[in-house]
Each structure stands twice: as C-alpha cells, then as structure tokens.
Design an enzyme around this catalytic site. Sequence first.
Site, PDB file in Angstrom:
ATOM      1  CG  HIS A  19      82.626  12.486  24.461  1.00 26.65           C
ATOM      2  ND1 HIS A  19      81.378  11.927  24.274  1.00 26.65           N
ATOM      3  CD2 HIS A  19      82.429  13.827  24.540  1.00 26.65           C
ATOM      4  CE1 HIS A  19      80.478  12.885  24.226  1.00 26.65           C
ATOM      5  NE2 HIS A  19      81.090  14.053  24.380  1.00 26.65           N
ATOM      6  CE  LYS A  43      72.981  20.286  27.623  1.00 26.29           C
ATOM      7  NZ  LYS A  43      74.283  19.737  27.234  1.00 26.29           N
ATOM      8  NE  ARG A  92      81.558  18.981  18.396  1.00 29.66           N
ATOM      9  CZ  ARG A  92      80.362  18.966  18.924  1.00 29.66           C
ATOM     10  NH1 ARG A  92      79.685  17.849  19.011  1.00 29.66           N
ATOM     11  NH2 ARG A  92      79.795  20.063  19.365  1.00 29.66           N
ATOM     12  CB  SER A 130      76.059  13.073  22.958  1.00 26.07           C
ATOM     13  OG  SER A 130      77.305  12.774  23.527  1.00 26.07           O
TER      14      SER A 130
END
Length: 161
Positions: A19, A43, A92, A130
């Site tokens: 990040h 979430k 990514r 994460s």
Amino acid sequence: MNKKQAICPGSFDPITYGHLDIISRGASVFDEVIVVVANNQSKSSLFSVEERMNLIKETTKDIPNIKVDTCNGLLMDYIRTTDARVILRGLRAVSDFEYEMQITSINRKLDDSVETFFMMTNNQYSFLSSSIVKEVAKYHSPVSDLVPKIVEEALKEKYAK
C-alpha cells in the site's frame, strides 16, 4: 491552478508496504493523495477505522501531500465531496485486473468525469495483501519485511489478546 488530487481507497486492514509503495509513488505524481479508509460493514476487520486511519497517518507522516479520511458509503459519493477527479489503484498481478475492471466500470457508469489510474505495485510486493499479513501475524511469525514497525507492533498487540 487547480490542485491535482487523487483518491487512494482501500480497507487497509492493516496498511502494508505494498500500500505504501502505491501511496508514496502516487504522492510523487499528484499534488495531493487522499487515502480513504473504506468502512465496509459487511467485512469484519481486525482494526477499527480509527486504528487504520492512525496507522496510515503514522506511516505516511513524512509525505507532506497525504491526507487520510474515511468513507461509509459509495466511493463515488465521497468523491463528489472533494475536488478529486482521479481514483488511484494498485495492481499486484493480472488476477487483480478483472476485479478492478469491474469496479472501474461501475464507477464510470456512476460518474464518467472520474478517471481511474492503475499503478503496478513494485515486484517485491506483488504477493502481499493485508489478509496474508494478518494470517502470518496471527501465528506469531515475523512480518517486519511486510509492514512498518508500528503496524507490526499493532498486530502483535491484537493477536496477544
């Protein structure tokens, strides 16, 4: 002259070196980057929104053109409250692209004046998420090469409970 602002949204639960790579590189391109912590109630997060915002503020304190904020609803509604016309997103791997393309497409449908800029994450962080960091930290394995020291300490504290 109008300031070129970019919104860098995410859950940042927690913020990682991946990040930070995108945020710092974005800050070198835009006059201001607003890092927006999504408050997604569907979430379950390890860190509260306030904790995530504080970790981001602490890890970006040496980058003068970073602001940190939060958003409860749609990102596009949040953007309408700013002068930003750009969303900054990190990629990514190719696997991220399909999801990001869907999000970008719906965002363009909601407001076609907002552009999305994709930035490839540095190769050394291409595996990093994460979720992976939390999984490693949960079993008390070292995460010092994945997150800044303050985040590592916050993870240790969370998983010590």
